[in-house]
Design a protein around this motif. Structure first.
Motif, mmCIF file in Angstrom:
data_model
loop_
_atom_site.group_PDB
_atom_site.id
_atom_site.type_symbol
_atom_site.label_atom_id
_atom_site.label_comp_id
_atom_site.label_asym_id
_atom_site.label_seq_id
_atom_site.Cartn_x
_atom_site.Cartn_y
_atom_site.Cartn_z
ATOM 1 N N GLU A 163 0.804 -1.239 -0.119
ATOM 2 C CA GLU A 163 0.048 -0.024 0.022
ATOM 3 C C GLU A 163 0.891 1.353 0.095
ATOM 4 O OE1 GLU A 163 -1.001 -2.401 2.217
ATOM 5 O OE2 GLU A 163 -2.838 -3.059 0.682
ATOM 6 N N ILE A 164 1.862 1.268 0.779
ATOM 7 C CA ILE A 164 2.878 2.412 0.752
ATOM 8 C C ILE A 164 3.446 2.835 -0.591
ATOM 9 C CG2 ILE A 164 4.925 3.362 1.718
ATOM 10 C CD1 ILE A 164 4.424 1.909 4.156
ATOM 11 N N ILE A 165 3.823 1.579 -1.305
ATOM 12 C CA ILE A 165 4.383 1.976 -2.685
ATOM 13 C C ILE A 165 3.138 2.521 -3.403
ATOM 14 C CG2 ILE A 165 5.224 0.934 -4.797
ATOM 15 C CD1 ILE A 165 6.862 -1.175 -2.962
ATOM 16 N N MET A 166 2.091 1.964 -3.377
ATOM 17 C CA MET A 166 1.105 2.399 -4.190
ATOM 18 C C MET A 166 0.608 3.778 -3.933
ATOM 19 S SD MET A 166 -2.621 0.874 -4.872
ATOM 20 C CE MET A 166 -3.750 2.001 -5.313
ATOM 21 N N TYR A 167 0.735 4.368 -2.696
ATOM 22 C CA TYR A 167 0.371 5.690 -2.236
ATOM 23 C C TYR A 167 1.517 6.615 -2.589
ATOM 24 C CZ TYR A 167 -3.450 3.634 0.426
ATOM 25 O OH TYR A 167 -4.456 2.787 0.769
ATOM 26 N N ILE A 168 2.847 6.047 -2.619
ATOM 27 C CA ILE A 168 3.850 6.853 -3.026
ATOM 28 C C ILE A 168 3.584 7.311 -4.730
ATOM 29 C CG2 ILE A 168 6.219 7.252 -3.518
ATOM 30 C CD1 ILE A 168 6.569 5.828 -0.787
ATOM 31 N N LEU A 169 3.360 6.348 -5.513
ATOM 32 C CA LEU A 169 3.201 6.430 -6.857
ATOM 33 C C LEU A 169 2.167 7.203 -7.391
ATOM 34 C CD1 LEU A 169 3.891 2.727 -8.564
ATOM 35 C CD2 LEU A 169 5.163 4.894 -8.583
ATOM 36 N N ILE A 202 -14.316 -6.905 -9.168
ATOM 37 C CA ILE A 202 -12.979 -7.040 -8.654
ATOM 38 C C ILE A 202 -12.709 -7.080 -7.218
ATOM 39 C CG2 ILE A 202 -10.369 -7.208 -8.961
ATOM 40 C CD1 ILE A 202 -11.353 -5.175 -11.132
ATOM 41 N N GLU A 203 -12.303 -7.776 -6.275
ATOM 42 C CA GLU A 203 -12.125 -7.445 -4.858
ATOM 43 C C GLU A 203 -10.728 -7.211 -4.540
ATOM 44 O OE1 GLU A 203 -14.477 -7.269 -2.401
ATOM 45 O OE2 GLU A 203 -15.760 -7.732 -3.945
ATOM 46 N N PHE A 204 -10.741 -5.990 -4.083
ATOM 47 C CA PHE A 204 -9.369 -5.424 -3.683
ATOM 48 C C PHE A 204 -9.367 -5.552 -2.034
ATOM 49 C CE2 PHE A 204 -9.978 -2.813 -7.373
ATOM 50 C CZ PHE A 204 -9.163 -3.621 -8.334
ATOM 51 N N PHE A 205 -8.154 -6.302 -1.606
ATOM 52 C CA PHE A 205 -8.201 -6.399 -0.045
ATOM 53 C C PHE A 205 -7.232 -5.130 0.337
ATOM 54 C CE2 PHE A 205 -9.290 -10.638 -1.678
ATOM 55 C CZ PHE A 205 -10.281 -10.860 -0.915
ATOM 56 N N GLY A 206 -7.608 -4.652 1.562
ATOM 57 C CA GLY A 206 -6.760 -3.832 2.292
ATOM 58 C C GLY A 206 -6.607 -2.326 1.350
ATOM 59 N N LEU A 207 -7.541 -2.047 0.326
ATOM 60 C CA LEU A 207 -7.294 -0.898 -0.209
ATOM 61 C C LEU A 207 -8.174 0.152 0.261
ATOM 62 C CD1 LEU A 207 -6.295 0.555 -2.812
ATOM 63 C CD2 LEU A 207 -8.230 0.149 -3.863
ATOM 64 N N ASP A 208 -7.748 1.307 0.539
ATOM 65 C CA ASP A 208 -8.441 2.382 1.237
ATOM 66 C C ASP A 208 -9.095 3.297 0.164
ATOM 67 O OD1 ASP A 208 -9.617 4.051 2.983
ATOM 68 O OD2 ASP A 208 -7.672 4.663 3.980
ATOM 69 N N VAL A 209 -10.527 3.438 0.066
ATOM 70 C CA VAL A 209 -11.031 4.063 -1.064
ATOM 71 C C VAL A 209 -11.015 5.419 -0.707
ATOM 72 C CG1 VAL A 209 -13.237 4.496 -2.235
ATOM 73 C CG2 VAL A 209 -12.405 2.253 -1.665
ATOM 74 N N ILE A 258 -9.032 6.079 -12.245
ATOM 75 C CA ILE A 258 -9.093 5.894 -10.867
ATOM 76 C C ILE A 258 -10.507 5.547 -10.480
ATOM 77 C CG2 ILE A 258 -8.937 7.258 -8.714
ATOM 78 C CD1 ILE A 258 -6.352 6.845 -9.757
ATOM 79 N N TYR A 259 -11.506 6.146 -11.147
ATOM 80 C CA TYR A 259 -12.900 5.895 -10.825
ATOM 81 C C TYR A 259 -13.391 4.545 -11.095
ATOM 82 C CZ TYR A 259 -17.867 6.464 -9.902
ATOM 83 O OH TYR A 259 -19.176 6.245 -9.451
ATOM 84 N N GLY A 260 -12.569 3.829 -12.108
ATOM 85 C CA GLY A 260 -12.738 2.599 -12.472
ATOM 86 C C GLY A 260 -12.501 1.661 -11.318
ATOM 87 N N VAL A 261 -11.430 1.957 -10.690
ATOM 88 C CA VAL A 261 -10.864 1.273 -9.469
ATOM 89 C C VAL A 261 -11.866 1.407 -8.275
ATOM 90 C CG1 VAL A 261 -8.773 1.002 -7.790
ATOM 91 C CG2 VAL A 261 -8.432 1.482 -10.166
ATOM 92 N N ILE A 262 -12.344 2.735 -7.821
ATOM 93 C CA ILE A 262 -13.390 2.897 -6.967
ATOM 94 C C ILE A 262 -14.517 2.158 -6.936
ATOM 95 C CG2 ILE A 262 -14.722 4.763 -5.568
ATOM 96 C CD1 ILE A 262 -12.473 6.432 -6.432
ATOM 97 N N SER A 263 -15.002 2.166 -8.120
ATOM 98 C CA SER A 263 -16.499 1.464 -8.414
ATOM 99 C C SER A 263 -16.201 -0.015 -8.736
ATOM 100 C CB SER A 263 -17.302 2.127 -9.504
ATOM 101 O OG SER A 263 -16.335 1.817 -10.829
ATOM 102 N N LYS A 264 -14.899 -0.492 -8.812
ATOM 103 C CA LYS A 264 -14.576 -2.013 -9.114
ATOM 104 C C LYS A 264 -15.234 -2.261 -10.191
ATOM 105 C CE LYS A 264 -14.001 -3.024 -4.338
ATOM 106 N NZ LYS A 264 -14.527 -3.423 -2.946
ATOM 107 N N SER A 265 -15.391 -1.640 -11.384
ATOM 108 C CA SER A 265 -15.668 -2.241 -12.752
ATOM 109 C C SER A 265 -14.751 -1.805 -13.845
ATOM 110 C CB SER A 265 -17.126 -1.759 -12.968
ATOM 111 O OG SER A 265 -17.212 -0.330 -12.769
ATOM 112 N N ILE A 266 -14.642 -2.710 -14.870
ATOM 113 C CA ILE A 266 -13.495 -2.472 -15.753
ATOM 114 C C ILE A 266 -14.104 -1.538 -16.872
ATOM 115 C CG2 ILE A 266 -12.208 -3.878 -17.377
ATOM 116 C CD1 ILE A 266 -11.286 -4.752 -15.041
ATOM 117 N N ILE A 267 -15.414 -1.421 -16.899
ATOM 118 C CA ILE A 267 -16.200 -0.752 -18.083
ATOM 119 C C ILE A 267 -15.642 0.638 -18.115
ATOM 120 C CG2 ILE A 267 -18.337 -0.027 -16.759
ATOM 121 C CD1 ILE A 267 -18.314 -1.517 -20.333
ATOM 122 N N TYR A 268 -15.184 1.272 -16.998
ATOM 123 C CA TYR A 268 -14.822 2.605 -17.063
ATOM 124 C C TYR A 268 -13.514 2.833 -17.871
ATOM 125 C CZ TYR A 268 -18.646 3.964 -13.923
ATOM 126 O OH TYR A 268 -19.576 4.160 -13.456
#
Lengths: 125, 177, 93
Positions: free
Chosen positions: A4-10, C2-9, C56-66
């Motif tokens: 996560e740290i690498i990703m936030y730095i990028l 897509i499930e992202f684990f430990g990602l802070d939106v 970035i919005y595609g990652v937030i809403s977890k859909s590839i279509i964006y």
């Protein structure tokens, strides 16, 4: 955690350069220098932001076994390639159009394009 | 024939890249990330596009098929990224301080092919404070807007390539000619 | 999905906000720009930043279509830039 740290730095580097592009657009005196800011900084920032998204997708694919991650990484790679191909070409087109429509570079030390010889491929008007 | 095959393969690879993640449970057969329907449709479409566009995609020579050129190109990407990072810190410095000294100069890199000139022009646009404005189609000279013109570079006309674009012409000549 | 684990939106939302700040600065240039090429430069910058925001919005809403939309938008905006440049140049299409 380290991931996560690498990703936030990028992400931070990418956002910094995109903000710099906006500031450059407002600060510079003429079209050509604004193109410098508006093209180079956004391209460089986009590389870093897309890079962080690609890393995220690869992690979801390789470590969490999610096929959607591979899809995310590949599609973002294609979008990045599109940005890298189209951005400098568009900048070149705008610069040429500006010079032909008669905008002179401000504070210029030298302008050798003034003396450009007529090309035989040029379309006669 | 060679042109048709190459165009078809490139189209098919692009189609595969754009349709990753179509594998699902309702499809009969799944090949890794793709469902079989997408692959068949992609093959048909890319053969049609290959027949139509083969003369546009490959003009005369097929020298870019040589794998050695691809490896040099990958090496060039790393060198290019390094130069680009330097360039962006330079532009950042100029945005913040506002110190500029612009001008338009002419360089003659002596490249013969259109592909090489395009590649060099794009590389120059993305690196140290330089922007390609125009090209002389007769002898492939490039006119470049330079954000910080150095005094010592102006003594010789046309301006020496090493001031404007580092080692790019050498690399591009190895890749595209 | 897509499930992202430990990602802070919320951090991604902050990134989007900062990108929109950059777009605002470009819009000021589009409105103010003394000549037509200045406005085109502003538009070009806005296009690139919008592409990145879509990813970035595609990652937030977890859909590839964006992201697919972003690819198409990249090529369409490139074509529009080329046409505007050609128009400014005063040449024939």
């Amino acid at each position: 955690m380290w991931f996560e740290i690498i990703m936030y730095i990028l992400l931070a580097i990418g956002v910094f350069f995109n903000l710099l592009a906006g500031a450059g657009l407002l600060r510079f005196p003429d079209v050509y220098t604004r193109l410098h800011a508006g093209t180079k900084c956004t391209t460089f920032g986009s590389i870093f932001i897309c890079g962080s998204v690609i890393l995220l997708g690869l992690k979801a694919w390789l470590f969490n076994g999610n096929d959607g991650g591979a899809s995310l990484a590949l599609h973002t790679g294609v979008a990045l390639a599109a940005i890298l191909l189209t951005n400098p070409t568009g900048a070149h087109a705008i610069a040429r159009a500006a010079h032909r429509s008669g905008v002179k570079p401000a504070q210029a030390v030298i302008d050798e394009l003034e003396k450009k010889p007529e090309s035989k491929y040029e379309v006669k008007k | 024939m060679v042109a048709f095959v190459i165009t078809t393969i490139v189209c098919f690879i692009t189609y595969l890249l754009l349709t990753t993640g179509t594998a699902n449970n309702s499809s009969m057969v799944n090949l890794w990330l793709w469902s079989i329907e997408e692959i068949i449709l992609g093959l048909i479409l890319s053969i049609i596009v290959g027949i139509i566009a083969r003369k546009i995609f490959i003009k005369k020579s097929i020298r870019m098929l040589n794998p050695v050129r691809w490896f040099i190109f990958i090496g060039y990407l790393f060198y290019f990224f390094y130069e680009m990072a330097k360039a962006n810190f330079d532009v950042a410095y100029r945005v913040i301080t506002g110190k500029i000294n612009p001008g338009i100069v002419k360089i003659s890199p002596d490249l013969k092919t259109d592909l090489g000139t395009t590649m060099l022009a794009n590389s120059i646009t993305l690196t140290p404070g330089t922007l390609t404005v125009d090209v002389d189609e007769d002898c492939n000279d490039l006119y470049i807007h330079w954000i910080n013109v150095k005094k010592e570079a102006l003594e010789k006309k046309p301006v020496d390539c090493k001031y404007v674009c580092a080692g790019f012409p050498k690399w591009v000549r190895r890749i595209a000619e | 999905m897509i499930e992202f684990f430990g990602l802070d939106v919320s951090i991604l939302l902050i990134v989007l906000t900062l990108l929109f700040l950059s777009i605002t600065m470009a819009i000021i240039r589009v409105l103010k720009g003394p000549t037509a090429p200045d406005r085109v430069v502003g538009l070009d910058t806005i296009n690139t930043i919008v592409i990145v925001s879509m990813i970035i919005y595609g990652v937030i809403s977890k859909s590839i279509i964006y992201i697919d939309v972003a690819i198409v938008y990249a090529f369409l905006s490139y074509i529009s830039t080329l046409f505007i440049a050609k128009y400014l140049e005063g040449g024939e299409f």
